[in-house]
Motif scaffolding. Structure first.
Motif, short mmCIF file in Angstrom:
data_model
loop_
_atom_site.label_atom_id
_atom_site.label_comp_id
_atom_site.label_asym_id
_atom_site.label_seq_id
_atom_site.Cartn_x
_atom_site.Cartn_y
_atom_site.Cartn_z
N GLU A 174 -3.81 10.75 -18.88
CA GLU A 174 -4.70 11.62 -18.12
C GLU A 174 -3.96 12.21 -16.92
N VAL A 175 -3.13 11.37 -16.28
CA VAL A 175 -2.38 11.81 -15.09
C VAL A 175 -1.42 12.95 -15.44
N GLU A 176 -0.91 12.95 -16.67
CA GLU A 176 -0.01 14.02 -17.11
C GLU A 176 -0.68 15.39 -17.05
N GLN A 177 -2.02 15.42 -17.09
CA GLN A 177 -2.77 16.68 -17.07
C GLN A 177 -3.26 17.04 -15.66
N TYR A 178 -2.99 16.18 -14.67
CA TYR A 178 -3.48 16.42 -13.31
C TYR A 178 -2.80 17.63 -12.67
N SER A 179 -3.58 18.33 -11.86
CA SER A 179 -3.01 19.38 -11.01
C SER A 179 -2.42 18.69 -9.78
N GLU A 180 -1.71 19.45 -8.97
CA GLU A 180 -1.12 18.89 -7.73
C GLU A 180 -2.22 18.36 -6.82
N TYR A 181 -3.36 19.07 -6.79
CA TYR A 181 -4.49 18.65 -5.95
C TYR A 181 -5.06 17.32 -6.44
N GLU A 182 -5.24 17.18 -7.75
CA GLU A 182 -5.80 15.96 -8.34
C GLU A 182 -4.86 14.76 -8.17
N MET A 183 -3.55 15.03 -8.05
CA MET A 183 -2.58 13.95 -7.85
C MET A 183 -2.81 13.20 -6.55
N GLN A 184 -3.57 13.78 -5.63
CA GLN A 184 -3.86 13.11 -4.36
C GLN A 184 -4.62 11.80 -4.57
N ARG A 185 -5.31 11.66 -5.72
CA ARG A 185 -6.03 10.42 -6.04
C ARG A 185 -5.07 9.22 -6.07
N LEU A 186 -3.78 9.49 -6.30
CA LEU A 186 -2.79 8.43 -6.48
C LEU A 186 -1.98 8.14 -5.22
N LEU A 187 -2.46 8.65 -4.07
CA LEU A 187 -1.73 8.44 -2.82
C LEU A 187 -1.91 7.02 -2.26
N VAL A 188 -2.95 6.32 -2.72
CA VAL A 188 -3.22 4.96 -2.25
C VAL A 188 -3.36 4.01 -3.43
N LYS A 189 -3.38 2.74 -3.13
CA LYS A 189 -3.56 1.71 -4.16
C LYS A 189 -4.94 1.89 -4.80
N PRO A 190 -5.03 1.82 -6.13
CA PRO A 190 -6.34 1.98 -6.78
C PRO A 190 -7.25 0.79 -6.50
N GLY A 191 -8.55 0.99 -6.77
CA GLY A 191 -9.51 -0.07 -6.45
C GLY A 191 -10.44 -0.44 -7.57
N LEU A 192 -11.11 -1.57 -7.38
CA LEU A 192 -12.14 -2.07 -8.30
C LEU A 192 -13.41 -1.24 -8.14
N THR A 193 -13.68 -0.81 -6.92
CA THR A 193 -14.88 0.00 -6.66
C THR A 193 -14.54 1.15 -5.72
N CYS A 194 -15.42 2.15 -5.72
CA CYS A 194 -15.19 3.35 -4.92
C CYS A 194 -16.51 4.11 -4.82
N TYR A 195 -16.48 5.29 -4.20
CA TYR A 195 -17.70 6.10 -4.09
C TYR A 195 -18.25 6.44 -5.48
N TRP A 196 -17.35 6.77 -6.41
CA TRP A 196 -17.77 7.14 -7.78
C TRP A 196 -18.48 5.97 -8.46
N GLN A 197 -17.95 4.77 -8.28
CA GLN A 197 -18.49 3.58 -8.94
C GLN A 197 -19.92 3.28 -8.49
N VAL A 198 -20.23 3.56 -7.24
CA VAL A 198 -21.56 3.22 -6.72
C VAL A 198 -22.48 4.44 -6.62
N GLY A 199 -21.96 5.62 -6.94
CA GLY A 199 -22.75 6.83 -6.70
C GLY A 199 -22.99 7.73 -7.87
N GLY A 200 -23.07 7.18 -9.08
CA GLY A 200 -23.42 8.05 -10.21
C GLY A 200 -22.58 7.86 -11.44
N ARG A 201 -21.33 7.47 -11.28
CA ARG A 201 -20.42 7.23 -12.39
C ARG A 201 -20.44 8.36 -13.41
#
Length: 196
Positions: A127-154
Protein backbone atom coordinates in the motif's frame (compact mmCIF):
# COMPACT_ATOMS: atom_id res chain seq x y z
CA UNK A 1 7.17 9.68 28.77
CA UNK A 2 5.45 8.16 25.71
CA UNK A 3 7.81 5.17 25.73
CA UNK A 4 7.33 4.69 29.49
CA UNK A 5 3.55 4.72 28.93
CA UNK A 6 3.98 2.15 26.13
CA UNK A 7 6.10 -0.23 28.24
CA UNK A 8 3.95 0.00 31.37
CA UNK A 9 0.65 -0.07 29.46
CA UNK A 10 1.51 -3.04 27.23
CA UNK A 11 3.03 -5.04 30.11
CA UNK A 12 0.00 -4.54 32.38
CA UNK A 13 -2.33 -5.15 29.43
CA UNK A 14 -0.73 -8.50 28.61
CA UNK A 15 -0.97 -9.64 32.26
CA UNK A 16 -4.59 -8.53 32.79
CA UNK A 17 -5.79 -9.82 29.44
CA UNK A 18 -3.92 -13.16 29.53
CA UNK A 19 -7.10 -15.21 30.31
CA UNK A 20 -8.87 -13.61 27.31
CA UNK A 21 -5.85 -14.21 25.08
CA UNK A 22 -5.74 -17.89 26.09
CA UNK A 23 -9.48 -18.47 25.49
CA UNK A 24 -9.37 -16.76 22.07
CA UNK A 25 -6.31 -18.82 21.07
CA UNK A 26 -8.12 -22.06 21.92
CA UNK A 27 -11.30 -21.02 20.02
CA UNK A 28 -9.30 -20.07 16.90
CA UNK A 29 -7.55 -23.45 16.89
CA UNK A 30 -10.81 -25.35 17.43
CA UNK A 31 -12.55 -23.66 14.49
CA UNK A 32 -9.69 -23.95 11.98
CA UNK A 33 -7.05 -26.43 13.24
CA UNK A 34 -4.93 -26.13 10.04
CA UNK A 35 -3.94 -22.52 10.66
CA UNK A 36 -1.82 -20.81 13.28
CA UNK A 37 -3.31 -18.90 16.21
CA UNK A 38 -1.36 -15.76 15.41
CA UNK A 39 -1.05 -13.99 12.09
CA UNK A 40 2.18 -12.08 11.51
CA UNK A 41 2.20 -9.62 8.61
CA UNK A 42 4.94 -7.30 7.42
CA UNK A 43 3.97 -3.70 8.06
CA UNK A 44 5.67 -0.34 7.66
CA UNK A 45 6.83 1.28 10.87
CA UNK A 46 8.44 4.69 11.13
CA UNK A 47 9.74 5.00 7.56
CA UNK A 48 11.71 3.18 6.18
CA UNK A 49 11.54 0.50 8.90
CA UNK A 50 9.34 -2.58 8.54
CA UNK A 51 8.37 -5.16 11.15
CA UNK A 52 6.09 -8.17 11.62
CA UNK A 53 2.84 -7.02 13.21
CA UNK A 54 0.98 -9.63 15.29
CA UNK A 55 -2.77 -10.24 15.29
CA UNK A 56 -5.01 -13.10 16.26
CA UNK A 57 -5.85 -14.95 13.05
CA UNK A 58 -9.42 -14.01 12.15
CA UNK A 59 -9.50 -15.56 8.67
CA UNK A 60 -9.26 -19.02 7.16
CA UNK A 61 -5.71 -20.39 6.98
CA UNK A 62 -5.39 -19.73 3.20
CA UNK A 63 -6.77 -16.15 3.27
CA UNK A 64 -3.78 -14.56 1.53
CA UNK A 65 -4.15 -16.97 -1.41
CA UNK A 66 -7.83 -15.99 -1.80
CA UNK A 67 -7.16 -12.23 -1.71
CA UNK A 68 -6.55 -11.85 -5.45
CA UNK A 69 -10.01 -13.26 -6.27
CA UNK A 70 -11.63 -10.59 -4.04
CA UNK A 71 -9.70 -7.48 -5.17
CA UNK A 72 -12.59 -6.36 -7.41
CA UNK A 73 -14.91 -6.17 -4.38
CA UNK A 74 -12.79 -3.66 -2.43
CA UNK A 75 -15.03 -1.13 -0.62
CA UNK A 76 -12.30 1.30 0.46
CA UNK A 77 -10.85 4.11 -1.62
CA UNK A 78 -7.11 4.62 -1.89
CA UNK A 79 -4.48 1.88 -1.55
CA UNK A 80 -6.34 -0.06 1.19
CA UNK A 81 -8.28 -3.35 0.81
CA UNK A 82 -11.39 -3.90 2.97
CA UNK A 83 -14.79 -5.49 2.39
CA UNK A 84 -17.43 -5.67 5.12
CA UNK A 85 -18.68 -9.20 4.34
CA UNK A 86 -15.29 -10.78 3.67
CA UNK A 87 -15.96 -14.52 3.07
CA UNK A 88 -12.51 -15.40 4.42
CA UNK A 89 -13.42 -14.39 7.99
CA UNK A 90 -14.16 -17.24 10.43
CA UNK A 91 -16.98 -17.18 13.03
CA UNK A 92 -14.63 -16.47 15.93
CA UNK A 93 -12.83 -14.04 13.59
CA UNK A 94 -16.01 -12.00 13.14
CA UNK A 95 -16.39 -11.65 16.91
CA UNK A 96 -12.77 -10.75 17.67
CA UNK A 97 -12.77 -8.17 14.87
CA UNK A 98 -16.03 -6.63 16.09
CA UNK A 99 -14.56 -6.23 19.57
CA UNK A 100 -11.00 -5.43 18.31
CA UNK A 101 -9.68 -8.38 20.36
CA UNK A 102 -7.80 -9.50 17.23
CA UNK A 103 -5.49 -6.49 17.71
CA UNK A 104 -4.42 -7.35 21.29
CA UNK A 105 -1.28 -9.35 20.30
CA UNK A 106 0.14 -6.00 19.13
CA UNK A 107 0.83 -5.32 22.80
CA UNK A 108 3.89 -7.54 22.13
CA UNK A 109 4.95 -5.23 19.24
CA UNK A 110 4.58 -2.28 21.62
CA UNK A 111 6.67 -3.96 24.32
CA UNK A 112 9.36 -4.68 21.70
CA UNK A 113 9.41 -1.00 20.68
CA UNK A 114 8.13 -1.58 17.12
CA UNK A 115 4.83 0.18 17.83
CA UNK A 116 3.36 2.64 20.29
CA UNK A 117 -0.04 2.41 22.03
CA UNK A 118 -1.17 5.51 20.12
CA UNK A 119 -0.12 6.40 16.59
CA UNK A 120 -1.15 5.98 12.95
CA UNK A 121 -2.07 2.38 12.08
CA UNK A 122 0.84 0.58 10.38
CA UNK A 123 0.21 0.09 6.64
CA UNK A 124 1.20 -2.83 4.42
CA UNK A 125 4.31 -2.15 2.25
CA UNK A 126 2.41 -2.80 -1.01
CA UNK A 127 0.00 0.00 0.00
CA UNK A 128 2.87 2.36 0.89
CA UNK A 129 4.28 1.89 -2.64
CA UNK A 130 1.17 3.73 -3.90
CA UNK A 131 1.39 6.61 -1.40
CA UNK A 132 1.82 10.19 -2.55
CA UNK A 133 4.45 12.37 -0.87
CA UNK A 134 1.68 13.90 1.26
CA UNK A 135 0.38 10.48 2.39
CA UNK A 136 3.94 9.42 3.33
CA UNK A 137 3.65 11.80 6.29
CA UNK A 138 1.69 9.01 8.06
CA UNK A 139 5.05 7.22 8.46
CA UNK A 140 6.89 10.07 10.20
CA UNK A 141 6.23 8.56 13.65
CA UNK A 142 6.06 5.11 15.21
CA UNK A 143 2.76 3.39 14.32
CA UNK A 144 0.18 2.67 16.99
CA UNK A 145 -2.39 0.19 18.25
CA UNK A 146 -5.02 2.94 18.33
CA UNK A 147 -5.54 6.36 16.78
CA UNK A 148 -8.25 8.86 15.80
CA UNK A 149 -9.34 6.54 12.95
CA UNK A 150 -9.64 3.54 15.28
CA UNK A 151 -12.02 5.33 17.66
CA UNK A 152 -13.80 7.59 15.20
CA UNK A 153 -15.47 5.58 12.47
CA UNK A 154 -12.94 3.12 11.04
CA UNK A 155 -14.52 1.68 7.88
CA UNK A 156 -16.92 4.62 7.64
CA UNK A 157 -13.89 6.90 7.12
CA UNK A 158 -12.45 7.22 3.60
CA UNK A 159 -8.70 6.93 3.02
CA UNK A 160 -8.15 10.67 2.44
CA UNK A 161 -9.90 11.53 5.72
CA UNK A 162 -7.93 8.77 7.46
CA UNK A 163 -4.67 10.39 6.28
CA UNK A 164 -5.88 13.79 7.52
CA UNK A 165 -6.68 12.32 10.96
CA UNK A 166 -3.20 10.76 11.17
CA UNK A 167 -1.47 14.00 10.19
CA UNK A 168 -3.62 15.88 12.73
CA UNK A 169 -2.41 13.44 15.43
CA UNK A 170 1.24 13.77 14.37
CA UNK A 171 1.05 17.59 14.49
CA UNK A 172 -0.84 17.83 17.79
CA UNK A 173 0.33 14.74 19.71
CA UNK A 174 1.00 14.97 23.41
CA UNK A 175 0.58 12.76 26.45
CA UNK A 176 -2.94 14.05 27.24
CA UNK A 177 -4.21 13.24 23.70
CA UNK A 178 -2.66 9.76 24.01
CA UNK A 179 -4.44 9.13 27.33
CA UNK A 180 -7.79 10.33 25.90
CA UNK A 181 -7.44 8.05 22.85
CA UNK A 182 -6.51 5.07 25.07
CA UNK A 183 -9.63 5.61 27.20
CA UNK A 184 -11.84 5.91 24.09
CA UNK A 185 -10.32 2.70 22.73
CA UNK A 186 -11.47 0.77 25.81
CA UNK A 187 -15.08 1.37 24.71
CA UNK A 188 -14.33 -0.20 21.31
CA UNK A 189 -13.77 -3.50 23.14
CA UNK A 190 -17.50 -3.52 23.94
CA UNK A 191 -18.36 -3.60 20.23
CA UNK A 192 -17.94 -1.08 17.44
CA UNK A 193 -20.51 -1.18 14.65
CA UNK A 194 -17.91 0.10 12.15
CA UNK A 195 -15.36 -2.62 12.91
CA UNK A 196 -14.97 -5.52 10.52
Amino acid sequence: MKRVLDIVGSFIGLILLSPVLLIVAILIKLEDPKGKVFFAQERNGQYPKTFNMYKFRSMVHNAEELLEQLQGQNEMDGPVFKIKEDPRITKIGKFIRKTSIDELPQLINILKGEMSIVGPRPPIPREVEQYSEYEMQRLLVKPGLTCYWQVGGRNDVGFDEWVELDIKYIEERNLWIDIKLILKTVFVLFGDRTAS
